[in-house]
Design an enzyme around this catalytic site. Structure first.
Site, PDB file in Angstrom:
ATOM      1  N   LEU A   1      13.364 -43.157 -19.267  1.00  0.00           N
ATOM      2  CA  LEU A   1      12.540 -42.140 -19.916  1.00  0.00           C
ATOM      3  C   LEU A   1      12.244 -42.521 -21.363  1.00  0.00           C
ATOM      4  O   LEU A   1      11.097 -42.548 -21.795  1.00  0.00           O
ATOM      5  CB  LEU A   1      13.228 -40.778 -19.854  1.00  0.00           C
TER       6      LEU A   1
ATOM      7  N   ILE B   1      18.261 -48.235 -22.240  1.00  0.00           N
ATOM      8  CA  ILE B   1      18.477 -47.803 -20.867  1.00  0.00           C
ATOM      9  C   ILE B   1      19.854 -48.281 -20.376  1.00  0.00           C
ATOM     10  O   ILE B   1      20.066 -49.479 -20.163  1.00  0.00           O
ATOM     11  CB  ILE B   1      17.370 -48.319 -19.934  1.00  0.00           C
TER      12      ILE B   1
ATOM     13  N   GLN C   1      53.381 -32.127 -44.538  1.00  0.00           N
ATOM     14  CA  GLN C   1      52.576 -30.925 -44.374  1.00  0.00           C
ATOM     15  C   GLN C   1      51.092 -31.236 -44.234  1.00  0.00           C
ATOM     16  O   GLN C   1      50.385 -30.627 -43.423  1.00  0.00           O
ATOM     17  CB  GLN C   1      52.813 -29.968 -45.553  1.00  0.00           C
TER      18      GLN C   1
ATOM     19  N   GLU D   1      20.561 -38.542 -25.284  1.00  0.00           N
ATOM     20  CA  GLU D   1      20.339 -37.350 -24.454  1.00  0.00           C
ATOM     21  C   GLU D   1      20.204 -36.086 -25.306  1.00  0.00           C
ATOM     22  O   GLU D   1      20.765 -35.030 -25.003  1.00  0.00           O
ATOM     23  CB  GLU D   1      21.426 -37.228 -23.390  1.00  0.00           C
TER      24      GLU D   1
ATOM     25  N   LEU E   1      46.196 -42.697 -38.918  1.00  0.00           N
ATOM     26  CA  LEU E   1      46.671 -44.014 -38.479  1.00  0.00           C
ATOM     27  C   LEU E   1      46.608 -45.049 -39.592  1.00  0.00           C
ATOM     28  O   LEU E   1      47.224 -46.120 -39.473  1.00  0.00           O
ATOM     29  CB  LEU E   1      45.835 -44.497 -37.288  1.00  0.00           C
TER      30      LEU E   1
ATOM     31  N   PRO F   1      10.457 -47.241 -26.846  1.00  0.00           N
ATOM     32  CA  PRO F   1      10.719 -47.746 -28.194  1.00  0.00           C
ATOM     33  C   PRO F   1      10.232 -46.817 -29.302  1.00  0.00           C
ATOM     34  O   PRO F   1      10.860 -46.703 -30.352  1.00  0.00           O
ATOM     35  CB  PRO F   1       9.976 -49.087 -28.216  1.00  0.00           C
TER      36      PRO F   1
END
Length: 394
Positions: free
Chosen positions: A141, A173, A289, A373, A348, A144
């Site tokens: 669908l 796609i 904390q 989407e 981390l 570019p």
């Protein structure tokens, strides 16, 4: 005598999510989770670093697992409820958004389009093969120059006798270079129509898009159609206008609503485990904390997103889910999942920039999920129109 600290709880246990699922739903979720743990997680870092995934091999295994088009009925599809499909998407995306994308594009875009709009011959030809993973599908669908505005598409199909001649291109796609069939949307004299274009059709080429910083465990391609001649029966007979492909996107967005919670959950689980074990200033990082505030804030957003996904899933199973509600779920859950992934990386610290830990990989992937989407901006305006009745994007 010092008291024994209470045992740690899983973030979703605080919300009682487990009691909201049926036995069948939990079984499907746990089956997909076990597959991901055994087959996918051990190789994820290697696939991501290489920018390569064995899509065809995985498709067959996912077909045997029963997750390809699992929410569709007949033609070899499992016919599960929407919540079960959502839970499967969450487990797949807890591993990697690219894996969920493979399943989502296969089942909710390519297979759904054929199931909803195809002829009986098209359904019999493609759906059993796609459900089994022996064939792979893609959905063309986006172009570019036309992403958020598919109504501006330039790909055209013109009549030539009994045949159709297809010209144009599609961009970004998923599954494009490994697909056996492409569902392609094109402008005709009769409005936008859908066509099934088998791989290998003369004039049809698919070129893989590389050098990606996101969705590296996913095949992404550009499709080109140079006067591709198709027989009359290649057209999806029941698809007329943009409403048809947009309804397919709603199906795929529903999977994202759940999938994003899986990515967020994996980030939080990974980070809590590390923070409890990692020592800094002679105590666990989890004992500070500020760290606990981050963990609590992320748990709140994960829990709310999970409850929202389940609520929308129940509405879909009841046949009462509206398109703007899917936009609400996609907008919120992807946005919060991306925030959680980024915040987990901060806990981390330096370790978080390596492929030994998942949050930054998830964050990179979610940058794509945030915009494909339907971008966050478009979903915001969809909801704005729902609230005000005024279409701000036209």
């Amino acid at each position: 005598m010092a008291s024994t600290p209470p045992a740690a709880q899983h973030p979703l246990a605080l919300f009682g999510v487990e009691e909201l699922l049926t036995d069948d739903e939990r079984e499907i979720r746990d089956t997909v989770r076990a597959f991901v743990a055994d087959r996918v997680r051990p190789q994820l870092a290697e696939w991501y670093e290489a920018g390569h995934v064995p899509a065809r091999e995985l498709a067959v295994e996912l077909g045997k697992l029963g997750v390809l088009g699992m929410h569709l009925t007949g033609y070899g599809c499992a016919g599960t409820n929407a919540v079960s499909y959502g839970l499967a998407c969450a487990e797949l995306e807890a591993a990697d958004s690219g894996l969920r994308s493979l399943v989502s594009v296969q089942g909710s875009l390519a297979m759904y389009a054929i199931h909803a709009f195809g002829s009986e011959a098209q359904k019999q030809r493609w759906l059993p093969e796609l459900a089994a993973g022996r064939a792979i599908g893609c959905f063309g669908l986006t172009e570019p120059d036309f992403g958020s505005n598919p109504g501006g598409m330039r790909t055209r199909a013109r009549r030539d006798g009994d045949d159709w001649v297809l010209s144009g291109s599609k961009m970004w796609i998923t599954n494009g270079t490994v697909a056996d069939v492409a569902v392609v949307w094109a402008r005709t004299d009769d409005g936008v129509r859908g066509f099934l274009v088998p791989a290998g059709t003369p004039g049809f080429t698919a070129t893989e898009i590389t050098r990606k910083l996101s969705l590296r465990v996913s095949v992404t391609a550009e499709l080109a159609f140079d006067d591709v001649r198709l027989p009359a029966e290649a057209m999806l007979p029941d698809a007329r206008g943009l409403r048809a492909p947009l309804s397919c996107l709603d199906e795929a967005r529903f999977g994202i609503v759940f999938g994003a919670t899986g990515a967020a959950r994996d980030c939080l689980e990974t980070t809590i485990a590390w923070a409890v074990d990692r020592q800094a200033f002679d105590r666990p990082v989890a004992g500070f904390q500020l760290t606990q505030q981050k963990l609590v804030d992320m748990t709140l957003e994960l829990g709310k997103a999970t409850l929202l996904a389940l609520h929308l899933g129940r509405r879909k199973d009841a046949g009462s889910l509206r398109s703007e509600q899917i936009s609400l779920g996609k907008l919120n859950n992807v946005r919060e999942a991306l925030t959680i992934a980024r915040e987990c990386r901060t806990i981390l610290a330096a370790a978080g920039i390596t492929l030994d830990f998942s949050p930054l990989r998830h964050a990179n992937n979610l940058e794509s999920v945030l915009t494909y989407e339907g971008t966050s901006e478009v979903h915001t305006l969809v909801l704005g129109q729902a609230l005000t009745g005024v279409p701000a994007f036209r």
